[in-house]
Design an enzyme around this catalytic site. Structure first.
Site, PDB file in Angstrom:
ATOM      1  N   ASP A 348      51.691 -37.627  -9.688  1.00  0.00           N
ATOM      2  CA  ASP A 348      52.027 -38.917  -9.107  1.00  0.00           C
ATOM      3  C   ASP A 348      53.107 -39.519 -10.007  1.00  0.00           C
ATOM      4  OD1 ASP A 348      51.728 -41.461  -7.684  1.00  0.00           O
ATOM      5  OD2 ASP A 348      50.798 -42.131  -9.544  1.00  0.00           O
ATOM      6  N   ASP A 552      46.659 -41.476 -11.468  1.00  0.00           N
ATOM      7  CA  ASP A 552      45.962 -42.542 -12.195  1.00  0.00           C
ATOM      8  C   ASP A 552      45.396 -43.628 -11.292  1.00  0.00           C
ATOM      9  OD1 ASP A 552      48.511 -43.608 -11.489  1.00  0.00           O
ATOM     10  OD2 ASP A 552      48.225 -45.175 -12.997  1.00  0.00           O
ATOM     11  N   ASP A 556      45.543 -42.258  -5.554  1.00  0.00           N
ATOM     12  CA  ASP A 556      45.648 -40.839  -5.908  1.00  0.00           C
ATOM     13  C   ASP A 556      44.327 -40.103  -5.728  1.00  0.00           C
ATOM     14  OD1 ASP A 556      48.337 -41.099  -6.737  1.00  0.00           O
ATOM     15  OD2 ASP A 556      47.691 -41.850  -8.686  1.00  0.00           O
TER      16      ASP A 556
END
Length: 655
Positions: A348, A552, A556
């Site tokens: 990400d 995080d 996600d």
């Protein structure tokens, strides 16, 4: 909450019942700890009795046999008990009963010393395996000893020592020098260096001042800290780590499950073959009963899968243990196995490859406006907002030490920005899409200048805001998320291992491409919703195989669950990400991902080495026994020695 909102007494001297931190012992070979192990004491006692019995055989056979019986009992009791429990509870045979049967069989034909030697070496290898596995687990679970029990809570100016479970969000705590921090929270007052090694694996203490975040289970340094509790005891990062530790210690990798199933079937085959070897050769090959029984006992010893059974877990736990020391927690050995086969690492962007904290990269004042004055006005208005972009402008003003104005009137403009009045002048700060509205669709030079600037900044992946004095454009702000210093190095290290690196983000394609250029990732997927990230992870798995997802945020979590291995950021990651992740980077150091994959691959190589070695030794000893005949002591040493060797080979990962 401000530090002034609660009464804070002056720090006082440590009192008698104040909680003392318990520091984990250093991870090194400790002979005393090993000798203190009951299994090791039993094994060594068995060996000593075996030597005394052998020495006594020259002058008193009865005493020698009696000592051998005691040696068998001392060394074999624990293993015999384990074998009987497996037989009774699970109705299954295991290697423990095979070894005890072989030792008793050797004794029954007069080979007391060989049987005692088998018991001694078997008990020694079992004790060594137990010790090394416990030693490996301690690297993961030593932080359990750092679990705080009580806290000093400040209530109406008085200090009361209370149990951790009684703490509530908003409570004010005093943590004296050298004490454990009892809860996750923020520092209200005080300065100190906090040892966070138990949580993040950092080797050096971290300086904490007012506003700093602190974690339960870490150790305060030289200064007293007043801390406001921000999380309940069951939701602290420390509590989550303990849960992960329990999962890591209970979850067994697929390869170990396979070996356990194989052990059960193999043990039955060995017993059946041993019975056949005892019964048939005297009739078919005209062997004597004593020779037949002797060869059968040798077969029972050398065919037992001790080394094969010990090939996996010591190596797995050693690798997990080594990772834990670096602040990387696995929730089970299966994830280490999967990580070894990684083909793609997908990141990400925000909060993973970047810090997740935007910074002002360009602050442009229009013609006729003083830059410092414009920054002062902008920061004065933005200070009323909690938006990350507004906070970035305020930080810049603080760094440049410009004075702020008192805002007479301000309000948020939903979906666009903020506006306020400073000294009778109305100011607005917000999205640059105003440049595209019909009211400013002019071809005059000033407007074109701002459009050109915006295009340039957006091509660099920056977010652009306008500053307006009334209806006139007074300036432009360009902001960009800060790239983690180690992001480019982390990507390069992964690529050096032959792993492709992808980036998944909800940001615009321009910002994503700019980030890709700075970090060197191989694949970029932008403008993604959480469900889009899941689709791309599935596609990557279909195309490349095993995929690690590093994230995080709450958004996600679905992608972390879909990936072969989900890796969460421990320091700034959301609770959902930590809950779903299979592996947690406690110090958020993405540069360690490549070394962890390399360690996982190395552990799998060692497991394969162990299994090939174990099978080769077993096969060689079995063939030697039938083709040439080998002495029982040689079979004992060869078989049990190979078990010790595979355990020690697995322990190489601890270095």
């Amino acid at each position: 909450m401000q530090a002034t909102s609660k009464q804070m007494p002056k720090p006082i001297a440590r009192q008698g019942n104040a909680q003392q931190p318990r520091t984990p012992e250093p991870r090194r070979f400790d002979p005393k700890a090993m000798l203190g192990n009951s299994e090791m004491q039993a094994a060594l006692g068995s060996g000593l009795l075996m030597l005394i019995a052998w020495a006594a055989s020259g002058w008193s056979e009865i005493l020698s046999v009696l000592l051998y019986v005691i040696s068998y009992t001392v060394g074999g009791w624990i293993k015999a008990k384990e074998g009987v429990e497996t037989l009774v509870k699970e109705r299954d045979l295991d290697v423990n009963l095979l070894m005890i049967a072989a030792a008793l069989g050797a004794a029954s034909i007069g080979y007391w010393n060989e049987g005692a030697m088998l018991i001694f070496i078997f008990a020694l290898s079992g004790a060594l395996e137990s010790y090394t596995m416990e030693r490996s687990k301690k690297d993961i679970s030593s932080l359990m000893a750092l679990k705080p029990a009580t806290a000093v809570r400040i209530e109406q100016g008085a200090m009361n020592e209370v149990a951790i479970d009684l703490l509530a969000i908003g409570d004010l705590l005093l943590v004296r020098p050298g004490e454990l921090i009892p809860a996750d929270g923020k520092v209200c007052r005080g300065e100190s260096a906090v040892n966070q090694a138990s949580i993040t694996g950092e080797s050096l203490p971290v300086e904490k001042t007012a506003g700093s975040e602190v974690f339960a289970g870490t150790v305060n340094g030289e200064g007293p800290l007043y801390i406001e509790v921000t999380k309940a005891a069951e939701n602290t990062l420390f509590a989550k780590i303990i849960k992960m530790v329990e999962e890591a210690e209970s979850e067994v990798p697929d390869s170990q499950r396979f070996i356990k199933r194989l052990e059960s079937i193999y043990a039955r085959v060995v017993v059946a073959a041993t019975v056949a070897l005892i019964a048939l050769p005297p009739y078919l090959l005209d062997w004597s009963w004593s020779d037949t029984f002797y060869k059968a006992m040798v077969f029972l010893v050398v065919a037992s899968p001790c080394a094969l059974v010990s090939s996996i877990m010591p190596a797995m736990l050693s690798a997990i243990s080594k990772s834990a020391r670096k602040g990387i927690l696995f929730k089970g050995g299966v994830h280490l196995e999967n990580m070894a086969r990684t083909s793609v690492v997908a990141f990400d962007k925000t909060g993973t490859l970047t810090e997740g904290i935007p910074q002002v990269t360009d602050f442009i004042a229009g013609e006729g406006y003083d830059r410092r004055e414009l920054l002062s006005v902008s920061a004065s208005i933005e200070k009323l907002s909690r938006h990350p972009l507004a906070e970035a402008v305020v930080r810049m003003a603080e760094e440049e030490q410009v004075e702020l104005y008192n805002i007479q009137e301000s309000k948020s403009v939903t979906g666009w920005g903020i506006e306020g009045t400073v000294q009778g002048q109305q100011w607005r700060i917000g999205k640059s899409n105003l440049l595209d509205e019909p009211a400013v669709q002019r071809d005059d030079e000033p407007v074109q200048h701002w459009k050109t600037l915006r295009q340039q900044f957006e091509a660099e992946g920056k977010t652009v805001s306008l500053i307006l004095a009334g209806d006139k454009i007074a300036g432009m702000i360009a902001l960009q998320d800060t790239v983690r210093p180690q992001a480019e190095v982390a990507v390069r290290k992964l690529q050096k291992l032959g792993i492709k690196v992808a980036m998944l983000t909800g940001d615009r394609a321009e910002a994503a491409q700019a980030m890709a250029a700075r970090t060197g990732v191989d694949m970029v997927f932008a403008d993604l919703l959480p469900e889009d990230k899941v689709s791309h992870i599935k596609a990557l798995r279909e195309q490349y195989g095993h995929v690690i997802m590093v994230g995080d945020g709450v958004n996600d979590a679905p992608a972390l669950a879909t990936a072969t291995v989900g890796m969460g950021m421990g320091m700034k990651g959301s609770g959902a990400a930590l809950e779903i992740a299979d592996v947690v980077l406690m110090n958020d150091n993405i540069e360690e991902i490549s070394s962890t994959i390399a360690l996982a691959r190395r552990s799998q190589r060692i497991v394969k080495q162990n299994m090939i070695f174990a099978v080769t030794v077993i096969a060689s000893l079995m063939l030697g026994n039938f083709l040439q005949g080998i002495a029982l002591p040689f079979g004992v040493v060869g078989h049990e020695g190979s078990t010790i060797l595979v355990i020690l080979n697995g322990l190489r990962l601890l270095r």
